[in-house]
Design a protein around this motif. Structure first.
Motif, PDB file in Angstrom:
ATOM      1  N   ASP A   2       0.808  -1.207   0.000  1.00  0.00           N
ATOM      2  CA  ASP A   2       0.000   0.000   0.000  1.00  0.00           C
ATOM      3  C   ASP A   2       0.850   1.269   0.000  1.00  0.00           C
ATOM      4  OD1 ASP A   2       1.085  -0.181   2.513  1.00  0.00           O
ATOM      5  OD2 ASP A   2      -0.810  -0.318   3.579  1.00  0.00           O
ATOM      6  N   PRO A  32       2.765  -8.518  10.563  1.00  0.00           N
ATOM      7  CA  PRO A  32       1.543  -8.140   9.852  1.00  0.00           C
ATOM      8  C   PRO A  32       0.333  -8.326  10.769  1.00  0.00           C
ATOM      9  CG  PRO A  32       2.930  -9.517   8.458  1.00  0.00           C
ATOM     10  CD  PRO A  32       3.542  -9.536   9.829  1.00  0.00           C
ATOM     11  N   PRO A  33      -0.666  -7.447  10.664  1.00  0.00           N
ATOM     12  CA  PRO A  33      -1.786  -7.486  11.617  1.00  0.00           C
ATOM     13  C   PRO A  33      -2.591  -8.764  11.614  1.00  0.00           C
ATOM     14  CG  PRO A  33      -2.215  -5.951   9.807  1.00  0.00           C
ATOM     15  CD  PRO A  33      -0.780  -6.333   9.715  1.00  0.00           C
ATOM     16  N   LEU A  34      -2.504  -9.572  10.570  1.00  0.00           N
ATOM     17  CA  LEU A  34      -3.279 -10.802  10.485  1.00  0.00           C
ATOM     18  C   LEU A  34      -2.521 -12.012  11.046  1.00  0.00           C
ATOM     19  CD1 LEU A  34      -6.049 -11.758   9.556  1.00  0.00           C
ATOM     20  CD2 LEU A  34      -5.131 -12.050   7.245  1.00  0.00           C
ATOM     21  N   ALA A  43      -8.128 -10.952  14.413  1.00  0.00           N
ATOM     22  CA  ALA A  43      -7.978  -9.894  13.410  1.00  0.00           C
ATOM     23  C   ALA A  43      -8.625 -10.241  12.073  1.00  0.00           C
ATOM     24  CB  ALA A  43      -6.497  -9.592  13.195  1.00  0.00           C
ATOM     25  N   ILE A  44      -9.206 -11.426  11.943  1.00  0.00           N
ATOM     26  CA  ILE A  44      -9.686 -11.884  10.632  1.00  0.00           C
ATOM     27  C   ILE A  44     -10.772 -10.981  10.074  1.00  0.00           C
ATOM     28  CG2 ILE A  44     -10.908 -13.740   9.439  1.00  0.00           C
ATOM     29  CD1 ILE A  44      -9.383 -15.743  11.171  1.00  0.00           C
ATOM     30  N   GLU A  45     -11.808 -10.711  10.843  1.00  0.00           N
ATOM     31  CA  GLU A  45     -12.908  -9.903  10.322  1.00  0.00           C
ATOM     32  C   GLU A  45     -12.472  -8.463  10.073  1.00  0.00           C
ATOM     33  OE1 GLU A  45     -16.969 -10.334  11.421  1.00  0.00           O
ATOM     34  OE2 GLU A  45     -16.524 -11.987  12.776  1.00  0.00           O
ATOM     35  N   GLU A  46     -11.617  -7.945  10.936  1.00  0.00           N
ATOM     36  CA  GLU A  46     -11.135  -6.572  10.740  1.00  0.00           C
ATOM     37  C   GLU A  46     -10.360  -6.428   9.437  1.00  0.00           C
ATOM     38  OE1 GLU A  46      -8.010  -3.403  12.790  1.00  0.00           O
ATOM     39  OE2 GLU A  46      -8.669  -5.175  13.906  1.00  0.00           O
ATOM     40  N   LYS A  47      -9.559  -7.434   9.099  1.00  0.00           N
ATOM     41  CA  LYS A  47      -8.706  -7.328   7.911  1.00  0.00           C
ATOM     42  C   LYS A  47      -9.377  -7.861   6.648  1.00  0.00           C
ATOM     43  CE  LYS A  47      -5.491  -5.646   8.133  1.00  0.00           C
ATOM     44  NZ  LYS A  47      -5.220  -4.203   8.156  1.00  0.00           N
ATOM     45  N   LEU A  48     -10.263  -8.863   6.785  1.00  0.00           N
ATOM     46  CA  LEU A  48     -10.849  -9.500   5.602  1.00  0.00           C
ATOM     47  C   LEU A  48     -12.338  -9.211   5.434  1.00  0.00           C
ATOM     48  CD1 LEU A  48      -9.086 -12.992   5.679  1.00  0.00           C
ATOM     49  CD2 LEU A  48      -8.363 -10.889   4.530  1.00  0.00           C
ATOM     50  N   ALA A  71      -9.308 -16.875   5.794  1.00  0.00           N
ATOM     51  CA  ALA A  71      -7.947 -16.397   6.068  1.00  0.00           C
ATOM     52  C   ALA A  71      -6.914 -17.376   5.534  1.00  0.00           C
ATOM     53  CB  ALA A  71      -7.762 -16.192   7.576  1.00  0.00           C
ATOM     54  N   HIS A 116      -6.646 -16.826   1.762  1.00  0.00           N
ATOM     55  CA  HIS A 116      -5.955 -15.557   1.483  1.00  0.00           C
ATOM     56  C   HIS A 116      -4.462 -15.662   1.758  1.00  0.00           C
ATOM     57  CE1 HIS A 116      -5.039 -11.259   1.558  1.00  0.00           C
ATOM     58  NE2 HIS A 116      -4.532 -11.432   2.770  1.00  0.00           N
TER      59      HIS A 116
END
Length: 320
Positions: free
Chosen positions: A215, A242-244, A275-280, A289, A292
């Motif tokens: 990004d 990484p956040p995930l 963190a799954i729902e927040e990131k995906l 996840a 991905h």
């Protein structure tokens, strides 16, 4: 003059069966994916009931790598593991102990670990300091053992591994050197903006990096590495994950063949479920996840190795 000695025992109840707990403690080469301080381990000798291994760990707020060798006896029937450090860290002059697992009627396990150790000199304050440090370390290790054992089945679903190999038509020194010389990566790898390497002992590296994300946002990371010249580089990201992800580690093996140097890269990650729902996105699952991140691993596991291949092969062609 006799050296001051002490014996310390810690206990904890774990809501998991004793075989799971035993295997978690016994399998030292798997520990880096489970225990935050563990970086790498190799068996020097291994039998069914005894072994000798060398372990590397990250200490002092992820700033120093320490290594030591230990000898163990494993009794799966009695659910005990006795150990003795062959290379204790001064001021500790000797260290031995035992893990003892006791099955409980409700299916849980009582975990007891005892340490018997001595220190150099006759200063009682040294013994007190060593006892306090051991107490902190063991408490943390027991808490992590409990957390991992109680989530064992869940963690298997959250763990992903990927391995790929690449043949390099160049010299072993060049391809290994490219991946070892992290200080040169800003000039060699397009996604690395800056690095700072601390190597207090040969082959033991703490690497701070500024990485350009997809990004365009720069991120600071820290990795701990064990580098064995011409054979192996092990790495574990200890800061800036990484956040995930909860865990990110890997390795590169090097093998000379008749056709060139075969580099095998491995990557292991543990997904951070929270963190799954927040990131995906809302409703995303562990299965989503995994899909991905499998793609991310497949795309990235050989990324740096491909640059090392190009570097080594260009140097090889220049000498022809």
């Amino acid at each position: 003059m006799p050296q001051p000695t002490a014996e310390v025992t810690h206990t904890l109840q774990v809501a998991a069966d004793p075989r799971t707990v035993f295997d978690l403690i016994a399998e030292v080469t798997e520990a880096p994916r489970h225990f935050s301080a563990h970086l790498h381990a190799e068996y020097l000798e291994r039998g069914e009931t005894q072994d000798v291994f060398q372990r590397w760990s990250v200490e002092r707020d992820q700033e120093t790598i320490r290594t030591w060798t230990a000898r163990r006896r494993l009794d799966r029937e009695a659910l005990t593991i006795t150990f003795e450090h062959e290379t204790p860290k001064p001021p500790v002059s000797s260290m031995r102990g035992e893990w003892k697992l006791t099955p409980q009627a409700d299916g849980t396990t009582s975990v007891e670990i005892s340490h018997h150790f001595s220190v150099v000199g006759d200063d009682p304050e040294t013994l007190k300091w060593a006892s306090a440090g051991l107490d902190r370390n063991v408490q943390g290790q027991l808490e992590q053992t409990k957390a991992i054992a109680e989530r064992w089945a869940e963690l298997q679903e959250l763990t992903l591994e990927h391995e790929e190999s690449l043949l390099v038509h160049g010299s072993l020194d060049d391809v290994y050197g490219f991946l070892y010389e992290a200080g040169a990566w800003p000039e060699r790898l397009p996604h690395i903006a800056a690095t700072e390497v601390k190597e207090e002992a040969p082959g033991l590296q703490i690497v701070d990096m500024t990485v350009e994300g997809r990004d365009g946002i720069a991120q600071r990371t820290r990795s701990a590495r064990v580098c064995v010249p011409g054979k192996l580089i092990v790495h574990k990201q200890v800061l800036g994950l990484p956040p995930l992800l909860d865990v990110m580690l890997g390795s590169c093996d090097f093998a000379e063949t008749a056709d060139g140097v075969l580099v095998t890269a491995r990557q292991t990650i543990v997904i951070k479920e929270s963190a799954i729902e927040e990131k995906l996105g809302a409703g995303a699952t562990v299965a989503d996840a995994r899909v991905h991140l499998t793609k991310v691993l497949q795309d990235g596991v050989l990324s740096s190795v491909r640059h090392a291949k190009a570097y080594a092969e260009e140097r090889a062609s220049a000498t022809v």
